[in-house]
Design a protein around this motif. Structure first.
Motif, mmCIF file in Angstrom:
data_model
loop_
_atom_site.group_PDB
_atom_site.id
_atom_site.type_symbol
_atom_site.label_atom_id
_atom_site.label_comp_id
_atom_site.label_asym_id
_atom_site.label_seq_id
_atom_site.Cartn_x
_atom_site.Cartn_y
_atom_site.Cartn_z
ATOM 1 N N LEU A 71 28.124 16.040 24.953
ATOM 2 C CA LEU A 71 28.954 16.457 26.472
ATOM 3 C C LEU A 71 27.904 17.536 26.873
ATOM 4 O O LEU A 71 27.772 18.852 26.064
ATOM 5 C CB LEU A 71 30.372 16.886 25.989
ATOM 6 C CG LEU A 71 31.128 17.627 27.267
ATOM 7 C CD1 LEU A 71 31.225 16.556 28.347
ATOM 8 C CD2 LEU A 71 32.373 17.960 26.751
ATOM 9 N N ILE A 72 27.512 17.473 28.060
ATOM 10 C CA ILE A 72 26.893 18.865 28.610
ATOM 11 C C ILE A 72 27.773 19.327 29.827
ATOM 12 O O ILE A 72 28.337 18.821 30.579
ATOM 13 C CB ILE A 72 25.772 18.127 29.545
ATOM 14 C CG1 ILE A 72 24.721 17.607 28.325
ATOM 15 C CG2 ILE A 72 24.769 19.351 30.081
ATOM 16 C CD1 ILE A 72 24.059 18.201 27.386
ATOM 17 N N ILE A 73 28.138 20.380 29.673
ATOM 18 C CA ILE A 73 28.877 21.328 30.727
ATOM 19 C C ILE A 73 27.965 22.444 31.347
ATOM 20 O O ILE A 73 27.631 23.375 30.510
ATOM 21 C CB ILE A 73 29.870 21.943 29.863
ATOM 22 C CG1 ILE A 73 31.081 21.071 29.048
ATOM 23 C CG2 ILE A 73 31.183 22.615 30.828
ATOM 24 C CD1 ILE A 73 32.158 21.492 28.381
ATOM 25 N N ILE A 78 19.931 10.267 23.146
ATOM 26 C CA ILE A 78 21.358 10.594 23.342
ATOM 27 C C ILE A 78 21.902 10.254 24.733
ATOM 28 O O ILE A 78 21.205 10.709 25.794
ATOM 29 C CB ILE A 78 21.439 11.925 23.016
ATOM 30 C CG1 ILE A 78 20.997 12.366 21.634
ATOM 31 C CG2 ILE A 78 22.786 12.303 23.107
ATOM 32 C CD1 ILE A 78 21.685 11.927 20.405
ATOM 33 N N THR A 79 22.901 9.626 24.411
ATOM 34 C CA THR A 79 23.705 9.399 25.690
ATOM 35 C C THR A 79 24.545 10.587 26.104
ATOM 36 O O THR A 79 25.233 11.230 25.175
ATOM 37 C CB THR A 79 24.987 8.246 25.669
ATOM 38 O OG1 THR A 79 24.092 7.042 25.121
ATOM 39 C CG2 THR A 79 25.749 8.051 26.703
ATOM 40 N N ALA A 80 24.359 11.225 27.429
ATOM 41 C CA ALA A 80 24.923 12.288 28.014
ATOM 42 C C ALA A 80 26.279 12.013 28.650
ATOM 43 O O ALA A 80 26.358 11.024 29.274
ATOM 44 C CB ALA A 80 24.211 13.205 28.577
ATOM 45 N N ARG A 81 27.058 12.868 28.463
ATOM 46 C CA ARG A 81 28.529 13.007 29.322
ATOM 47 C C ARG A 81 28.420 14.334 29.795
ATOM 48 O O ARG A 81 27.994 15.228 29.296
ATOM 49 C CB ARG A 81 29.720 12.864 28.451
ATOM 50 C CG ARG A 81 29.772 11.662 27.627
ATOM 51 C CD ARG A 81 29.645 10.463 28.226
ATOM 52 N NE ARG A 81 29.866 9.019 27.544
ATOM 53 C CZ ARG A 81 29.306 7.803 27.792
ATOM 54 N NH1 ARG A 81 28.623 7.735 28.789
ATOM 55 N NH2 ARG A 81 29.731 6.962 26.754
ATOM 56 N N ALA A 98 37.502 13.317 30.591
ATOM 57 C CA ALA A 98 37.384 12.048 30.880
ATOM 58 C C ALA A 98 35.971 11.569 30.096
ATOM 59 O O ALA A 98 35.609 10.399 30.391
ATOM 60 C CB ALA A 98 36.955 11.938 32.501
ATOM 61 N N ALA A 99 35.325 12.237 29.567
ATOM 62 C CA ALA A 99 34.229 12.287 28.823
ATOM 63 C C ALA A 99 34.014 11.361 27.690
ATOM 64 O O ALA A 99 33.016 10.558 27.385
ATOM 65 C CB ALA A 99 33.336 13.619 28.270
ATOM 66 N N GLY A 100 35.204 11.200 27.062
ATOM 67 C CA GLY A 100 35.221 10.384 25.908
ATOM 68 C C GLY A 100 34.778 11.053 24.745
ATOM 69 O O GLY A 100 34.439 12.337 24.557
ATOM 70 N N PRO A 101 34.621 10.136 23.530
ATOM 71 C CA PRO A 101 34.244 10.917 22.414
ATOM 72 C C PRO A 101 32.894 11.255 22.313
ATOM 73 O O PRO A 101 31.871 10.675 22.695
ATOM 74 C CB PRO A 101 34.540 9.647 21.187
ATOM 75 C CG PRO A 101 35.462 8.818 21.937
ATOM 76 C CD PRO A 101 35.243 8.776 23.369
ATOM 77 N N VAL A 102 32.412 12.281 21.827
ATOM 78 C CA VAL A 102 31.342 12.937 21.680
ATOM 79 C C VAL A 102 30.959 13.492 20.226
ATOM 80 O O VAL A 102 31.733 13.855 19.698
ATOM 81 C CB VAL A 102 30.930 13.976 22.840
ATOM 82 C CG1 VAL A 102 31.192 13.368 24.410
ATOM 83 C CG2 VAL A 102 31.896 15.135 22.853
ATOM 84 N N ARG A 103 29.625 13.782 19.888
ATOM 85 C CA ARG A 103 29.439 14.337 18.646
ATOM 86 C C ARG A 103 28.826 15.864 18.955
ATOM 87 O O ARG A 103 29.304 16.515 17.791
ATOM 88 C CB ARG A 103 27.901 13.651 18.326
ATOM 89 C CG ARG A 103 28.295 12.054 17.756
ATOM 90 C CD ARG A 103 29.115 11.966 16.584
ATOM 91 N NE ARG A 103 28.398 12.215 15.511
ATOM 92 C CZ ARG A 103 27.290 11.493 14.724
ATOM 93 N NH1 ARG A 103 27.016 10.580 15.142
ATOM 94 N NH2 ARG A 103 26.815 12.069 13.697
ATOM 95 N N ALA A 104 28.631 16.285 19.803
ATOM 96 C CA ALA A 104 28.187 17.685 20.019
ATOM 97 C C ALA A 104 28.458 18.002 21.654
ATOM 98 O O ALA A 104 28.849 16.997 22.361
ATOM 99 C CB ALA A 104 26.943 18.089 19.514
ATOM 100 N N ALA A 105 28.381 19.274 21.907
ATOM 101 C CA ALA A 105 28.336 19.571 23.135
ATOM 102 C C ALA A 105 27.454 20.858 23.434
ATOM 103 O O ALA A 105 27.038 21.316 22.418
ATOM 104 C CB ALA A 105 29.709 20.180 23.678
ATOM 105 N N LYS A 106 27.031 21.028 24.551
ATOM 106 C CA LYS A 106 25.971 21.991 25.037
ATOM 107 C C LYS A 106 26.905 22.870 26.281
ATOM 108 O O LYS A 106 27.098 22.027 27.270
ATOM 109 C CB LYS A 106 24.563 21.673 25.311
ATOM 110 C CG LYS A 106 23.666 22.741 25.957
ATOM 111 C CD LYS A 106 23.511 22.791 27.300
ATOM 112 C CE LYS A 106 22.608 23.909 27.654
ATOM 113 N NZ LYS A 106 22.332 23.768 29.253
#
Length: 232
Positions: free
Chosen positions: A4-6, A29-32, A63-71
């Protein structure tokens, strides 16, 4: 595998969400994404900022759904920080405390900095300040020693700090990975001539990508530094 990218949208695409997405693509990596602001930036260093409403930022995160990490990058103001803190999933995240553009235009107000310090820094797996950001966040003088800088960040609740040395001088650009109870880890590369926008975004996103792939923190930082050196 998703991260997840914020962050904010940089109209020049040199930094922000566009740069983060390119890094994720390079790492498979797939980004949300959750956009915090839309900016209009030009070649003279001018920047107009339009924050996204905090409720919309939170909705994007949910709404992003499951993610493994975030930035986390540009966060803009206290209401957005509070919304992120409430909605953020329980995953390791890298906090790049973006406080100003490369040209010096402020990207976060004082209330936003205070909220980030109390609500996000203690939760982050890693924060990645450059030297000017470290001075602002800790209140220490620019020539303060490494031990004192580390102690100041740990007093804020930081679990780990990657202090970036791009604003220092010398033939090498030296970053220091600082962790409570451990010796500083030196990460160095030959200093490149000139400057390039988006280096902080690139490094933090690469670390998040490596964490999502299962690297430990030291390995993630070292591999991200190597990636950044190749991208430049």
């Amino acid at each position: 595998m998703s991260v997840l990218i914020i962050a904010g949208l940089d109209s020049s695409t040199g930094a922000g969400l566009a740069r983060d997405l390119a890094v994720m693509a390079d790492h498979g990596i797939t980004a949300r994404v959750a956009a915090t602001a839309v900016t209009a930036q030009d070649a003279t260093g001018g920047c107009i900022i339009h924050p996204v409403p905090a409720a919309m930022v939170a909705a994007q995160i949910r709404a992003a759904g499951p993610v493994r990490a975030a930035k986390l990058g540009m966060l803009t103001n206290a209401s957005i920080v509070e919304a992120i803190a409430a909605a953020l999933p329980n995953v390791p995240f890298v906090l790049d405390p973006v406080l100003a553009t490369s040209a010096g235009v402020p990207l976060m107000d004082a209330a936003g900095r205070a909220a980030m310090i109390t609500r996000l820094i203690p939760r982050a797996a890693l924060i990645t300040p450059n030297l000017p950001e470290a001075v602002i966040l800790t209140g220490l003088a620019p020539d303060t020693g490494l031990d004192s800088i580390a102690a100041a960040f740990f007093a804020l609740g930081a679990k780990a700090v990657l202090l970036k040395g791009g604003h220092a001088s010398g033939p090498e650009a030296v970053d220091w990975l600082l962790r409570p109870g451990g010796d500083p880890l030196r990460l160095a590369a030959l200093r490149k001539p000139g400057t390039r926008r988006g280096t902080g975004c690139t490094l933090a996103s690469a670390i998040a990508a490596r964490l999502a792939r299962g690297d430990d923190l030291a390995t993630a930082c070292a591999e991200a530094k190597h990636y950044l050196n190749g991208w430049w």
